[in-house]
Design a protein around this motif. Structure first.
Motif: not given
Length: 599
Positions: A283-287, A565-568
């Motif tokens: 659900g959280d695809l940030r690195p 970059v902060a968004e999904q």
């Protein structure tokens, strides 16, 4: 994943395509985290066979046979021969120019046929993209018979330089008196240098496909410099490529490149490792922190520090360690099969690292201080650094390739959108030797829904990168009919209409859209593009354009990279904030789906 059976997204084909765009994007992005494209193993196997047979076996056999060294399977007999080094560079340029090296095959969006390049560039009437309007004799956007003659002349001149034997060189004999294979005749470099420049002034696509920013300087060195200077200049060139790429990874973009790249690697079977590159693969695809470490320690640090060590080290063990590290670095990139699939380029760089720094060590008279003139050294460094510096300060003026941003994630990019049925109009493009990718897939036997989902995986991939969130934000904010539109990744679309793309948005900016419009004549609103420029190194924003093929640019603005970059990928909080700097005074035609611009 089987050899012929891939890991297709687990979606209901009867209902999936009717769901809202961002629901589809989320489902495909989450699937990507573990499977990437989910391509069957025969796809990367095809690339491995091409790499081994065409590049390594045929290329090496031809080069060693025509150079009087070998046989080709006796690597110890030819790996450090200067003429083999020169010819391997020229062989790589030849394959790139023909179109059977980088940006080839299904991973690059070429399904049928799998080659672009020569099928487009040797055909009068196809689209060409001139780099500068001010250059006389380059008017128009249609490939002429002259363009075809210049292009085929370039191919012939490169092949000639590869197959003709080396000639004696006094500067080589002074250093290596026992060498009998000589060097490529300097005069053989005149034709490919001149023809590559002329082709590039007429069509920037060919110059970029030939990787002219790297191989053109090498050819100049081959044709003009004495042997020691040539070797040292080649070291400066390869180090400039590495260091420039490392510097370009500063900032927020590059960390976002690593997770989807690792997820798409067929050489990393562990799903746990792939998931570990995201904060939460469900659900959280940030690195994740691991991705950040891989990006800026395994990437940025290695690409800056190691080349400096290789450039100045006189210690054999330290040099050996540096060479091993850079070879592993390029083999890792090769193993991930990135979408532009620059496999030959990466293998060449493995060889160059070994040849230049172990074959001709700094301590044996091949260091920077051993060039014939300090002025020459400074001039070469200045020339090599010019476009990387300019391209990072003014990315609108320089392609991301001469800017040395090959894997930086900081790319000019775009998404194409079509009203229902409008994409089919691209198949009317005259002299085009292929069709839209979705039609190529259907011609290969894919059912229409499967072909469509396959193509939508490419926009899910784009959404996992920083610029993708900005592009989707503009489209969501400006198109009230986005869910009903066909959305395409512009890099793939560009590949199908000009025969090449290496991730460079400058090949599918307003210039290409205008060329397509002139030939097809889309109605207002039918073909709407959001295009974004790379982020300048001193800036915190990216500048976008909203382009209606029929109306031209209708809006310009920017977004903050930090917001992107902060968004999904699927924008659960809605579009990121956008700042409009200009809107066209004319209003869009009612019902075209474009939010009406205001003066």
């Amino acid at each position: 994943m089987g050899f012929k059976t891939g890991d297709f997204p687990p979606v209901d084909l009867d209902t999936f395509l009717d769901r809202p765009l961002f629901e589809r994007t989320k489902a495909l992005a989450l699937h990507w985290t573990q499977y990437g494209f989910g391509s069957p193993k025969m796809i990367p196997a095809t690339y491995v066979v091409k790499l081994l047979v065409l590049y390594c076996v045929i290329g090496t056999a031809l080069i060693t046979w025509t150079s009087g060294v070998g046989p080709f399977w006796d690597v110890s007999g030819w790996w450090d021969q200067p003429v083999v080094y020169q010819k391997l560079v020229l062989w790589t340029v030849l394959l790139e120019v023909v179109g059977v090296a980088g940006s080839w095959g299904p991973i690059a969006g070429k399904f049928r046929p799998m080659t672009g390049g020569i099928l487009f560039w040797a055909r009068p009437g196809t689209i060409r993209l001139r780099p500068w309007k001010a250059v006389p004799g380059t008017d128009g956007d249609t490939r002429t018979l002259l363009d075809v003659v210049l292009y085929l002349g370039l191919v012939a001149s490169l092949l000639t330089a590869v197959v003709l034997p080396g000639v004696p060189s006094a500067s080589l004999s002074a250093v290596l008196p026992d060498n009998t294979s000589g060097l490529v005749a300097p005069w053989l470099m005149i034709a490919p240098i001149v023809l590559l420049v002329l082709c590039g002034l007429r069509d920037k696509t060919i110059f970029l496909a030939a990787r002219g920013e790297q191989y053109l300087p090498a050819m100049v060195f081959f044709g003009t410099l004495p042997f020691v200077d040539m070797i040292v200049a080649a070291k400066l060139l390869i180090c400039m490529v590495w260091i420039g790429a490392g510097v370009s990874k500063f900032g927020r973009h590059f960390t976002n490149v690593i997770p989807p790249m690792v997820s798409n690697s067929p050489c990393i079977p562990s799903k746990w490792i792939k998931r570990a590159h995201y904060r939460d693969a469900s659900g959280d695809l940030r690195p994740s922190r691991l991705a950040t470490f891989m990006a800026h320690v395994g990437g940025t640090t290695v690409e800056i520090i190691t080349p400096l060590v290789l450039l100045f080290s006189t210690d054999h063990r330290l040099t050996l360690a540096g060479v091993v590290l850079m070879v592993v670095f390029h083999l890792f990139i090769t193993s991930t099969f990135p979408l532009a699939v620059p496999l030959e380029w990466n293998i060449l760089f493995c060889y160059l690292a070994v040849f230049l720094f172990l074959g001709f060590p700094n301590g044996d008279g091949f260091g920077i201080g051993d060039m014939s003139s300090p002025v020459l050294t400074v001039a070469i460094v200045a020339c090599l650094a010019f476009f990387p510096v300019l391209g990072n300060l003014r990315p609108d003026l320089v392609s991301f390739l001469p800017s040395m941003r090959q894997y930086a994630g900081n790319w000019a990019s775009a998404l194409w959108t079509f009203t229902p049925g409008a994409e089919e109009k691209l198949n009317r493009l005259p002299h085009r030797p292929t069709t839209n990718q979705v039609d190529q897939l259907q011609a290969l036997g894919y059912p229409p829904a499967v072909a469509e989902v396959t193509m939508q995986q490419t926009i899910a991939w784009r959404s996992m990168h920083s610029q993708g969130r900005g592009l989707f934000s503009v489209l969501a904010a400006r198109l009230d009919d986005l869910d009903s539109r066909t959305v395409r990744e512009a890099e793939f679309g560009c590949n199908s209409v000009i025969g090449f793309n290496f991730g460079d948005g400058h090949l599918h900016d307003a210039q290409l859209i205008a060329a397509l419009q002139k030939r097809i004549g889309f109605a207002p609103g039918e073909f709407v593009v959001c295009w974004v420029e790379s982020q300048a190194i001193h800036s915190s924003v990216q500048h976008y354009q909203l382009i209606d093929a029929a109306l031209g640019v209708v809006e310009r603005g920017y977004w903050k990279v930090a917001d992107a970059v902060a968004e999904q990928p699927w924008l659960p909080n809605g579009p990121i904030p956008l700042t409009v700097t200009w809107r066209a005074p004319q209003r869009a035609t009612a019902g075209d789906g474009v939010e009406a611009p205001a003066p």
